[in-house]
Motif scaffolding. Sequence first.
Motif, PDB file in Angstrom:
ATOM      1  N   SER A  48      -2.701  34.418  21.014  1.00 37.61           N
ATOM      2  CA  SER A  48      -4.002  34.295  21.515  1.00 37.61           C
ATOM      3  C   SER A  48      -4.283  35.491  22.192  1.00 37.61           C
ATOM      4  N   ALA A  49      -5.430  35.479  22.664  1.00 36.44           N
ATOM      5  CA  ALA A  49      -5.907  36.320  23.737  1.00 36.44           C
ATOM      6  C   ALA A  49      -5.558  36.119  25.191  1.00 36.44           C
ATOM      7  N   ILE A  50      -5.284  36.690  26.065  1.00 32.06           N
ATOM      8  CA  ILE A  50      -5.075  36.444  27.270  1.00 32.06           C
ATOM      9  C   ILE A  50      -6.032  35.983  28.197  1.00 32.06           C
ATOM     10  N   LEU A  51      -5.907  34.853  28.747  1.00 30.69           N
ATOM     11  CA  LEU A  51      -7.131  34.233  29.473  1.00 30.69           C
ATOM     12  C   LEU A  51      -6.635  34.011  31.054  1.00 30.69           C
ATOM     13  N   TYR A  52      -7.805  33.555  31.913  1.00 31.51           N
ATOM     14  CA  TYR A  52      -7.203  33.487  33.346  1.00 31.51           C
ATOM     15  C   TYR A  52      -8.218  32.466  33.813  1.00 31.51           C
ATOM     16  N   ARG A  53      -7.953  32.062  34.879  1.00 28.37           N
ATOM     17  CA  ARG A  53      -8.731  31.432  35.871  1.00 28.37           C
ATOM     18  C   ARG A  53      -8.494  31.758  37.340  1.00 28.37           C
ATOM     19  N   ARG A  54      -9.184  31.749  38.135  1.00 29.47           N
ATOM     20  CA  ARG A  54      -9.114  32.132  39.530  1.00 29.47           C
ATOM     21  C   ARG A  54      -9.413  30.952  40.302  1.00 29.47           C
ATOM     22  N   ASN A  55      -8.362  30.587  41.335  1.00 30.80           N
ATOM     23  CA  ASN A  55      -8.614  29.432  41.963  1.00 30.80           C
ATOM     24  C   ASN A  55      -8.286  29.867  43.541  1.00 30.80           C
ATOM     25  N   ASN A  56      -9.292  30.006  44.196  1.00 27.79           N
ATOM     26  CA  ASN A  56      -8.966  30.892  45.572  1.00 27.79           C
ATOM     27  C   ASN A  56      -8.627  32.258  45.358  1.00 27.79           C
ATOM     28  N   ASN A  57      -7.393  32.660  45.906  1.00 28.83           N
ATOM     29  CA  ASN A  57      -6.801  33.787  45.745  1.00 28.83           C
ATOM     30  C   ASN A  57      -5.789  33.724  44.731  1.00 28.83           C
ATOM     31  N   ASP A  58      -5.389  32.781  43.986  1.00 28.17           N
ATOM     32  CA  ASP A  58      -4.220  32.477  43.150  1.00 28.17           C
ATOM     33  C   ASP A  58      -5.138  32.855  41.559  1.00 28.17           C
ATOM     34  N   VAL A  59      -4.374  33.538  40.872  1.00 25.99           N
ATOM     35  CA  VAL A  59      -4.837  33.797  39.257  1.00 25.99           C
ATOM     36  C   VAL A  59      -3.837  33.225  38.552  1.00 25.99           C
ATOM     37  N   THR A  60      -4.179  32.327  37.805  1.00 28.55           N
ATOM     38  CA  THR A  60      -3.134  31.758  36.610  1.00 28.55           C
ATOM     39  C   THR A  60      -3.812  32.507  35.350  1.00 28.55           C
ATOM     40  N   LEU A  61      -2.889  32.987  34.454  1.00 26.55           N
ATOM     41  CA  LEU A  61      -3.283  33.449  33.257  1.00 26.55           C
ATOM     42  C   LEU A  61      -2.852  32.438  32.023  1.00 26.55           C
ATOM     43  N   TYR A  62      -3.362  32.271  30.959  1.00 25.50           N
ATOM     44  CA  TYR A  62      -3.005  31.586  29.856  1.00 25.50           C
ATOM     45  C   TYR A  62      -3.068  32.320  28.785  1.00 25.50           C
ATOM     46  N   ALA A  63      -1.908  31.649  27.864  1.00 25.50           N
ATOM     47  CA  ALA A  63      -1.827  32.327  26.259  1.00 25.50           C
ATOM     48  C   ALA A  63      -1.310  31.226  25.441  1.00 25.50           C
ATOM     49  N   THR A  64      -1.350  31.393  24.176  1.00 15.43           N
ATOM     50  CA  THR A  64      -1.040  30.500  23.510  1.00 15.43           C
ATOM     51  C   THR A  64       0.330  30.997  22.686  1.00 15.43           C
ATOM     52  N   ILE A  65       1.454  30.067  22.620  1.00 14.32           N
ATOM     53  CA  ILE A  65       2.673  30.572  21.937  1.00 14.32           C
ATOM     54  C   ILE A  65       2.514  29.558  20.498  1.00 14.32           C
ATOM     55  N   ARG A  66       2.527  30.583  19.643  1.00 14.41           N
ATOM     56  CA  ARG A  66       2.172  29.944  18.203  1.00 14.41           C
ATOM     57  C   ARG A  66       2.458  28.478  17.818  1.00 14.41           C
ATOM     58  N   GLU A  67       3.866  28.208  18.072  1.00 14.80           N
ATOM     59  CA  GLU A  67       4.384  26.901  17.593  1.00 14.80           C
ATOM     60  C   GLU A  67       4.840  25.997  18.764  1.00 14.80           C
ATOM     61  N   LYS A  68       4.651  26.625  19.991  1.00 12.38           N
ATOM     62  CA  LYS A  68       4.969  25.753  21.164  1.00 12.38           C
ATOM     63  C   LYS A  68       3.740  25.086  21.986  1.00 12.38           C
ATOM     64  N   GLY A  69       2.596  25.787  22.125  1.00  8.93           N
ATOM     65  CA  GLY A  69       1.642  25.226  22.710  1.00  8.93           C
ATOM     66  C   GLY A  69       1.120  26.292  23.848  1.00  8.93           C
ATOM     67  N   ILE A  70       0.304  25.951  25.082  1.00 10.81           N
ATOM     68  CA  ILE A  70      -0.586  26.863  25.648  1.00 10.81           C
ATOM     69  C   ILE A  70       0.513  27.013  26.994  1.00 10.81           C
ATOM     70  N   VAL A  71       0.719  28.242  27.511  1.00 13.58           N
ATOM     71  CA  VAL A  71       1.437  28.360  28.776  1.00 13.58           C
ATOM     72  C   VAL A  71       0.664  29.024  29.870  1.00 13.58           C
ATOM     73  N   ALA A  72       1.002  28.710  30.892  1.00 13.95           N
ATOM     74  CA  ALA A  72       0.322  29.053  32.306  1.00 13.95           C
ATOM     75  C   ALA A  72       1.166  29.905  32.811  1.00 13.95           C
ATOM     76  N   LEU A  73       0.702  31.136  33.360  1.00 18.13           N
ATOM     77  CA  LEU A  73       1.727  31.986  34.098  1.00 18.13           C
ATOM     78  C   LEU A  73       0.890  32.544  35.399  1.00 18.13           C
ATOM     79  N   ASP A  74       1.812  32.665  36.268  1.00 20.65           N
ATOM     80  CA  ASP A  74       1.261  33.293  37.719  1.00 20.65           C
ATOM     81  C   ASP A  74       0.920  34.668  37.408  1.00 20.65           C
ATOM     82  N   ALA A  75      -0.286  35.463  37.552  1.00 17.85           N
ATOM     83  CA  ALA A  75      -0.445  36.661  37.201  1.00 17.85           C
ATOM     84  C   ALA A  75       0.317  37.677  38.075  1.00 17.85           C
ATOM     85  N   VAL A  76       0.733  37.197  39.176  1.00 19.83           N
ATOM     86  CA  VAL A  76       1.319  38.221  40.052  1.00 19.83           C
ATOM     87  C   VAL A  76       2.870  38.649  39.432  1.00 19.83           C
TER      88      VAL A  76
END
Lengths: 488, 155
Positions: free
Chosen positions: A83-111
């Motif tokens: 997938s495209a790389i997506l994000y969400r900002r929560n106060n000062n924290d930024v979380t990234l999201y991407a899908t792994i084709r056969e596994k699901g959606i993963v959330a990563l710390d942008a730092v």
Amino acid sequence: MEPASWGLDTHNTRLQINSAIDVGNVSGLQLKWVYGLAGNIPRSFPLVSEDTIFIGDAGFGVVALDRESGCVRWTYEAQGIASAILYRRNNNDVTLYATIREKGIVALDAVDGMQLWLSAPGDNPIPMYSGTPLVYADDIFVPLSSAEVGLAMSPFYGCCETSGGMASISASTGETNWYTRTIREQPEITGRRWLFIETHGPSGAPVWSAPMLDPKRGLLFFGTGQNYSLPASNTSDAIFAVNVHDGSTRWIRQFTKDDVYNLACNVGLPNCPDTVGPDVDFGAPPVLATLPDGREILLAGQKSGHVHAMNPDTGDVVWQRKPGRGGALGGVHWGLAVNNQLSLVFVPISDIWTGGLTGKGEPAPGLHALDIETGETRWYHMRKSRCAELFCWGGISAAITATTDLVFIGSMDGMIEAVSAESGKVLWKHDTWQKYTTINGVETEGGAIDAHGPMLVDDLLIVSSGYASYGQKPGNALLVFKLPEGDQ
Amino acid sequence: MNGSGELASRIRRLSATLLDLGLVFCFGLVLLLVTGWLEDAEDFAGGGSSLTIPLLGIMSFLILNGWLLWNYSQTIGKRITGIRIVTQTVISDPDDEVGKVTFWKLLIRSVFFLLIFASFSFFLILVLVDHLWIFGKKKQCLHDLILGTSVIRLK
């Protein structure tokens, strides 16, 4: 940080209003640096922050690159980022999201790219998370396709029993809020082959494109693909409008009935249904456009070559046009763009030959600009092939991206072009069929441009070249272009 | 059934292996059809098929060849081509009845055989190295060398 979604805004217009590139300076675009991807079927649509470009490299993982130099800051290793790389900002924290084709959606710390959670929503035992999700507030809407389309190639497989779907999960935890199947009825045994193998249906109607959210109506819109096995359902090749809070259906509009196809049909294996195709999914997400009088209209491009305009409240058809002859790889394959100010929808047409799944009529590869109020063609930028071979086909399969006065297209024969949004005249182009020297030292070459297409932000144009799939030219180049200083 | 003490020719060994490969492959497909092990989506959940396929190969091999191996140190292919697995002692003394190959050695040889089916990716190198060893003087594959076995022609 941009973009906010695959469609650049919640309405999926793919109109980048924050681009410094315009008609006056586009001719000065220069290649800044090139990154060599690990896979040769890139589906990379990047996320760009002030100092970082985050990409999905299907053969490697999520990679954070320094925006200025292209050097790697961190990597999250995972095969099959789709997938495209997506994000969400929560106060000062930024979380990234991407899908792994056969596994699901993963959330990563942008730092640092550390995994926060991995979620696999839905009820499909063999899901394919090939569509780009949509992040909105604390919710993520995740499209679901199925690996059954390929498993059907095994003659020992009793095709098919899974349904496409859409899930809403929490952006904080990955827990499922709701999940809805695109085929409501449960599959039943439909026959028996070679004494032992039981076949099943209905199945399919996968969702592999990004959904579109209309917060005002509280509706989530998305398109489905074909059925995998008989009987056909009345929800394949359809546009769905569901309640964003619980997934309940507001309306469904099916545009092609009885479209049953799986990969067994490519080689004549037993799981191919008696009546095949035409395999005309909605791979391009729906777009909510605004008419000059302020009314809104829902636009959807289909692999059949059609563009459908609908009333977003009811799904009733307002107009339909067929700028392309269509086929299994489009027609419209990955995505439209809309410029409300010009009252235009830009329609990329592939029309590549796909054997028995090729649409009828003459091909019309290139970019078509239709009036969003009437569907009439305002202009057509025809793209010719650079040679007679199929991999030279000049059509546009990839999604496109517009600015207020330009449209950026990437063609299957590896050309990136910027055309005038008002006339379709080509104002700048770059041929990616070449070898590149890369930042990361990987041997790199351009190929077909497909899938997510060009991304624009500030003074940058980012596009991946290469798509070794269905006969297109392979390649592994992530190209970053930039306006010269002073042209911004 | 004693051996002649004469090592089996490379052609005979290759023929036996090809015969066994074909038989195990075909029988595996029949087994797959009858058991329905890879018939439903659930069978593939969580990468389950990566265990099922080797298991099918082992079962096919053992059903077809287990009895013959245990009693005669032969697979079907070896029986058809008139060759037999023996321990090294039989080479010097063809009448040595003690030269029967133990169960564990037969099992390990079977694993080497099944690796041919899994000869994609890194297993390919292992399979190639194993079989190229046969061009040595003693006509032993690497697994023969490790297990102290040879393959001889029957009298």
